[in-house]
Design an enzyme around this catalytic site. Structure first.
Site, mmCIF file in Angstrom:
data_model
loop_
_atom_site.group_PDB
_atom_site.id
_atom_site.type_symbol
_atom_site.label_atom_id
_atom_site.label_comp_id
_atom_site.label_asym_id
_atom_site.label_seq_id
_atom_site.Cartn_x
_atom_site.Cartn_y
_atom_site.Cartn_z
ATOM 1 N N ASP A 25 0.805 -1.221 0.000
ATOM 2 C CA ASP A 25 0.000 0.000 0.000
ATOM 3 C C ASP A 25 0.843 1.279 0.000
ATOM 4 O O ASP A 25 2.028 1.262 0.338
ATOM 5 C CB ASP A 25 -0.897 0.037 1.245
ATOM 6 C CG ASP A 25 -2.060 -0.932 1.165
ATOM 7 O OD1 ASP A 25 -2.079 -1.771 0.246
ATOM 8 O OD2 ASP A 25 -2.949 -0.856 2.031
ATOM 9 N N HIS A 175 3.806 -2.484 2.998
ATOM 10 C CA HIS A 175 3.947 -1.138 2.452
ATOM 11 C C HIS A 175 5.301 -0.976 1.778
ATOM 12 O O HIS A 175 6.216 -1.766 2.019
ATOM 13 C CB HIS A 175 3.797 -0.085 3.563
ATOM 14 C CG HIS A 175 2.445 -0.034 4.178
ATOM 15 N ND1 HIS A 175 2.009 -0.991 5.079
ATOM 16 C CD2 HIS A 175 1.414 0.837 4.018
ATOM 17 C CE1 HIS A 175 0.762 -0.695 5.455
ATOM 18 N NE2 HIS A 175 0.390 0.394 4.828
#
Length: 209
Positions: A25, A175
């Site tokens: 993300d 991430h």
């Protein structure tokens, strides 16, 4: 909302059920970091979804193109990374639509997956995503790489967190972060050693939500 959108089963019934979905993300951020992650995914023959924010795509359009050119999947993570569940439908439509429009403009492909920031899209987020042809998903395995108290920027703790939550069909949230980049090769190796494969996002049934 079916839990199937957070956990996955391989499409091929002959495949072992020990498979996971890799997701990243909040990008695209930085070329060296991203390239390292893409190289590691290639090394393991793994595909992933990169859930991008519109404002970052606007800052780094060449990095979005790089993700696509390297054969990875781009997902929609809203334009501004804001909590959507209290926003109006028009605001949510703009947050999602502007990202999808920009991704399509840069790659010729419209995102097929949506992950709401903080995992909170609400009913409106689910409705707007569906209207735009996207499968709404959160995650079922949080690496906690974003939580500095939990990981202390330590790649080994990122690996530990993922393995402690590991289950067949896990939707693993990570991430684009330096310590995650450093953890990735070892993490994928450990998953393979445990008999896990990696789900290709292209094989996911978009109607299962």
């Amino acid at each position: 909302m079916s839990s199937k959108t957070f956990r996955f089963s391989p499409v091929d019934p002959e495949t072992s059920n020990k498979a996971v979905l890799l997701t990243f993300d909040d990008g695209p951020k930085e070329k060296e970091e991203l390239t390292s992650m893409l190289d590691t995914l290639d090394k393991h023959g793994a595909k992933a979804i990169f859930f991008v924010n519109g404002y970052r795509v606007k800052q780094n359009p060449e990095l979005l193109k790089l993700i696509d050119e390297r054969g990875q999947t781009i997902g929609n993570h809203s334009w501004d990374h804001i909590d959507l569940h209290k926003k109006s439908k028009a605001e949510v439509q703009k947050q999602l639509g502007d990202v999808s429009d920009l991704v399509e403009e840069l790659t010729g492909k419209r995102p097929q997956f949506f992950r709401p920031p903080f995992g909170t899209g609400g009913d409106v987020g689910k409705e707007v995503a569906k209207e735009d042809g996207m499968l709404y998903m959160t995650w079922s395995n949080g690496s906690l790489d974003w939580d500095l108290k939990a990981t202390k920027k330590d790649p080994q703790l990122v690996i530990k967190n993922v393995l402690e939550q590991l289950h067949p069909g896990a939707n693993i949230l990570m991430h684009e972060l330096p310590w995650t980049k450093e953890a990735l090769d070892s993490l994928l190796t450990k998953l393979e050693e445990k008999g896990y494969g990696f789900i290709d996002p292209a094989s996911i049934d978009l109607e299962q939500g």
